[in-house]
Design a protein around this motif. Structure first.
Motif, PDB file in Angstrom:
ATOM      1  N   LEU A 284       5.232   3.047  -8.383  1.00 15.40           N
ATOM      2  CA  LEU A 284       4.190   2.049  -8.645  1.00 15.40           C
ATOM      3  C   LEU A 284       4.800   0.715  -9.058  1.00 15.40           C
ATOM      4  O   LEU A 284       4.353  -0.357  -8.630  1.00 15.40           O
ATOM      5  CB  LEU A 284       3.253   2.549  -9.742  1.00 15.40           C
ATOM      6  CG  LEU A 284       2.197   3.582  -9.340  1.00 15.40           C
ATOM      7  CD1 LEU A 284       1.417   4.029 -10.575  1.00 15.40           C
ATOM      8  CD2 LEU A 284       1.243   3.014  -8.305  1.00 15.40           C
ATOM      9  N   GLN A 285       5.811   0.772  -9.897  1.00 16.22           N
ATOM     10  CA  GLN A 285       6.486  -0.454 -10.327  1.00 16.22           C
ATOM     11  C   GLN A 285       7.102  -1.181  -9.141  1.00 16.22           C
ATOM     12  O   GLN A 285       7.025  -2.409  -9.031  1.00 16.22           O
ATOM     13  CB  GLN A 285       7.550  -0.133 -11.373  1.00 16.22           C
ATOM     14  CG  GLN A 285       8.299  -1.340 -11.897  1.00 16.22           C
ATOM     15  CD  GLN A 285       9.642  -1.526 -11.201  1.00 16.22           C
ATOM     16  OE1 GLN A 285      10.297  -0.545 -10.854  1.00 16.22           O
ATOM     17  NE2 GLN A 285      10.053  -2.762 -11.020  1.00 16.22           N
TER      18      GLN A 285
ATOM     19  N   ALA B  91       2.989   3.015 -17.617  1.00 19.11           N
ATOM     20  CA  ALA B  91       4.437   3.163 -17.473  1.00 19.11           C
ATOM     21  C   ALA B  91       5.004   2.196 -16.442  1.00 19.11           C
ATOM     22  O   ALA B  91       6.082   1.636 -16.626  1.00 19.11           O
ATOM     23  CB  ALA B  91       4.774   4.610 -17.091  1.00 19.11           C
ATOM     24  N   ALA B  92       4.263   1.997 -15.345  1.00 19.13           N
ATOM     25  CA  ALA B  92       4.715   1.053 -14.323  1.00 19.13           C
ATOM     26  C   ALA B  92       4.767  -0.357 -14.870  1.00 19.13           C
ATOM     27  O   ALA B  92       5.685  -1.130 -14.573  1.00 19.13           O
ATOM     28  CB  ALA B  92       3.791   1.114 -13.109  1.00 19.13           C
ATOM     29  N   GLN B  93       3.792  -0.715 -15.695  1.00 16.36           N
ATOM     30  CA  GLN B  93       3.798  -2.043 -16.312  1.00 16.36           C
ATOM     31  C   GLN B  93       5.005  -2.209 -17.227  1.00 16.36           C
ATOM     32  O   GLN B  93       5.664  -3.257 -17.245  1.00 16.36           O
ATOM     33  CB  GLN B  93       2.519  -2.273 -17.095  1.00 16.36           C
ATOM     34  CG  GLN B  93       2.428  -3.657 -17.713  1.00 16.36           C
ATOM     35  CD  GLN B  93       2.481  -4.744 -16.652  1.00 16.36           C
ATOM     36  OE1 GLN B  93       1.533  -4.907 -15.886  1.00 16.36           O
ATOM     37  NE2 GLN B  93       3.585  -5.466 -16.567  1.00 16.36           N
ATOM     38  N   GLN B  94       5.321  -1.159 -17.980  1.00 14.87           N
ATOM     39  CA  GLN B  94       6.495  -1.213 -18.846  1.00 14.87           C
ATOM     40  C   GLN B  94       7.761  -1.362 -18.024  1.00 14.87           C
ATOM     41  O   GLN B  94       8.666  -2.141 -18.367  1.00 14.87           O
ATOM     42  CB  GLN B  94       6.559   0.041 -19.713  1.00 14.87           C
ATOM     43  CG  GLN B  94       7.703   0.020 -20.724  1.00 14.87           C
ATOM     44  CD  GLN B  94       7.684   1.237 -21.628  1.00 14.87           C
ATOM     45  OE1 GLN B  94       6.933   2.188 -21.400  1.00 14.87           O
ATOM     46  NE2 GLN B  94       8.505   1.221 -22.661  1.00 14.87           N
ATOM     47  N   GLU B  95       7.855  -0.614 -16.915  1.00 17.52           N
ATOM     48  CA  GLU B  95       9.013  -0.745 -16.026  1.00 17.52           C
ATOM     49  C   GLU B  95       9.103  -2.157 -15.470  1.00 17.52           C
ATOM     50  O   GLU B  95      10.186  -2.745 -15.368  1.00 17.52           O
ATOM     51  CB  GLU B  95       8.893   0.258 -14.867  1.00 17.52           C
ATOM     52  CG  GLU B  95       9.044   1.715 -15.256  1.00 17.52           C
ATOM     53  CD  GLU B  95      10.487   2.102 -15.476  1.00 17.52           C
ATOM     54  OE1 GLU B  95      11.379   1.274 -15.205  1.00 17.52           O
ATOM     55  OE2 GLU B  95      10.723   3.230 -15.928  1.00 17.52           O
ATOM     56  N   LEU B  96       7.951  -2.727 -15.125  1.00 17.12           N
ATOM     57  CA  LEU B  96       7.929  -4.075 -14.568  1.00 17.12           C
ATOM     58  C   LEU B  96       8.398  -5.098 -15.591  1.00 17.12           C
ATOM     59  O   LEU B  96       9.148  -6.024 -15.275  1.00 17.12           O
ATOM     60  CB  LEU B  96       6.515  -4.403 -14.090  1.00 17.12           C
ATOM     61  CG  LEU B  96       6.328  -5.623 -13.193  1.00 17.12           C
ATOM     62  CD1 LEU B  96       7.084  -5.450 -11.891  1.00 17.12           C
ATOM     63  CD2 LEU B  96       4.851  -5.843 -12.908  1.00 17.12           C
ATOM     64  N   ASP B  97       7.973  -4.923 -16.839  1.00 18.68           N
ATOM     65  CA  ASP B  97       8.380  -5.836 -17.900  1.00 18.68           C
ATOM     66  C   ASP B  97       9.891  -5.806 -18.121  1.00 18.68           C
ATOM     67  O   ASP B  97      10.498  -6.814 -18.497  1.00 18.68           O
ATOM     68  CB  ASP B  97       7.671  -5.477 -19.206  1.00 18.68           C
ATOM     69  CG  ASP B  97       6.177  -5.747 -19.152  1.00 18.68           C
ATOM     70  OD1 ASP B  97       5.758  -6.532 -18.278  1.00 18.68           O
ATOM     71  OD2 ASP B  97       5.433  -5.154 -19.965  1.00 18.68           O
ATOM     72  N   GLN B  98      10.498  -4.640 -17.890  1.00 17.71           N
ATOM     73  CA  GLN B  98      11.925  -4.474 -18.130  1.00 17.71           C
ATOM     74  C   GLN B  98      12.758  -4.639 -16.860  1.00 17.71           C
ATOM     75  O   GLN B  98      13.969  -4.472 -16.890  1.00 17.71           O
ATOM     76  CB  GLN B  98      12.187  -3.088 -18.720  1.00 17.71           C
ATOM     77  CG  GLN B  98      11.497  -2.868 -20.060  1.00 17.71           C
ATOM     78  CD  GLN B  98      11.595  -1.437 -20.552  1.00 17.71           C
ATOM     79  OE1 GLN B  98      12.091  -0.556 -19.864  1.00 17.71           O
ATOM     80  NE2 GLN B  98      11.116  -1.202 -21.766  1.00 17.71           N
TER      81      GLN B  98
ATOM     82  N   VAL C  34       0.835  -1.199   0.000  1.00 11.79           N
ATOM     83  CA  VAL C  34       0.000   0.000   0.000  1.00 11.79           C
ATOM     84  C   VAL C  34       0.870   1.249   0.000  1.00 11.79           C
ATOM     85  O   VAL C  34       1.997   1.255   0.509  1.00 11.79           O
ATOM     86  CB  VAL C  34      -0.958   0.023   1.214  1.00 11.79           C
ATOM     87  CG1 VAL C  34      -1.868  -1.205   1.204  1.00 11.79           C
ATOM     88  CG2 VAL C  34      -0.207   0.123   2.533  1.00 11.79           C
ATOM     89  N   ALA C  35       0.311   2.303  -0.584  1.00 11.07           N
ATOM     90  CA  ALA C  35       0.929   3.634  -0.541  1.00 11.07           C
ATOM     91  C   ALA C  35      -0.202   4.638  -0.394  1.00 11.07           C
ATOM     92  O   ALA C  35      -0.931   4.901  -1.360  1.00 11.07           O
ATOM     93  CB  ALA C  35       1.746   3.906  -1.796  1.00 11.07           C
TER      94      ALA C  35
END
Length: 291
Positions: free
Chosen positions: A173-174, A252-259, A155-156
């Motif tokens: 978020l990532q 953007a967080a999803q992209q960061e997570l993928d990378q 949580v945040a």
């Protein structure tokens, strides 16, 4: 802010450092805005905490959404990451909502805000860390300092609006999503203070005063400096995130997570709703689940 940013042993062994983040402001301006917020909390910790004792209404709804999706087993401890834990009132909320053991990794950069753990039952175990999130993000070691693929809930609350630049918010978020085990949940609030005309007017006036006092450049859209009660000369950086930005942040967080060097399953959005304040519209909540 307080502690030096030292990577944990597993991440140090991996030798990974995320790319430093700057974004819409030079790093020097980001640090100045961050210092204003840090100094505000250090100076006004007692008065701020005194006004932050009751649970947010949005927590109840988020807890219900998660419970409907995945009731917590009574015989297993609940592992939680609380990023920007403040005075641990979310932990007090949990103590009233569940009887199962809870292990909390609580992180904040203002130890003076953290309430004594004596107010929590023994089954709520809190391990508190203090470090500067913004400095960790700027230095590329933020991900190294968080757990990975291990927590049931991350949580945040009351945090995202204090992070200057879209990039820092997306990377945070990532990090929250990366902390989750597959099937785990994240709940994030975004303060939408411009929905309140009184707060919006104050924010405009205070921003002009704070910029002049601290020789700050023009701020990005939806970026403001807010004061506190009748205190003089204290300011905190606050950002209003609308739904368009929240959509972009999640992407953007999803992209960061993928990378990420800590690859794992993706996440999806379970719910988004508004709550809190007299009109029920001051916080926008997002509930995510790792798949």
């Amino acid at each position: 802010m307080s502690a030096a940013d030292q990577p944990n042993s597993s991440s140090a062994a991996a030798g990974h450092r995320a790319a430093p983040l700057v974004g819409a402001y030079p790093a020097s301006v980001i640090r100045k805005l961050n210092a204003l917020t840090s100094n505000f909390y250090a100076r006004e910790a007692a008065s701020f905490s005194a006004t932050r004792q009751t649970p947010w209404h949005g927590w109840e709804k988020a807890w219900e959404i998660i419970g409907e999706r995945h009731p917590w087993p009574a015989d297993q401890p609940l592992n939680i990451l609380d990023l920007g834990c403040g005075n641990l009132r979310f932990e007090r909320f949990l103590a009233e909502r569940t009887d199962i053991p809870v292990h909390v990794a609580a992180i904040d950069n203002c130890p003076a805000l953290v309430a004594p753990e004596g107010g929590l039952p023994g089954r709520i175990a809190v391990e508190f860390q203090t470090f500067d999130l913004v400095e960790s993000l700027l230095g590329g070691v933020f991900a190294d300092r968080l757990p990975h693929h291990s927590h049931d809930l991350a949580v945040a609350f009351g945090l995202m609006h204090h992070l200057p630049t879209f990039n820092l918010r997306a990377r945070t978020l990532q990090g929250l999503a990366s902390a989750l085990r597959p099937g785990g949940f994240a709940v994030v609030s975004f303060w939408q203070f411009l929905n309140d005309p009184r707060l919006a007017a104050k924010a405009t006036a205070t921003t002009a005063e704070g910029r002049a006092a601290h020789r700050l450049p023009s701020l990005e859209p939806n970026d403001y400096l807010l004061g506190w009660q009748h205190a003089q000369g204290v300011y905190r950086f606050c950002h209003h995130a609308d739904d368009h930005e929240i959509d972009a942040l999640l992407a953007a967080a999803q992209q960061e997570l993928d990378q990420s060097p800590f690859p794992g399953p993706t996440f999806h959005e379970l719910a988004r709703f508004s709550a809190d304040g007299k009109q029920g519209n001051l916080n926008r909540y997002v509930v995510l689940q790792r798949i």
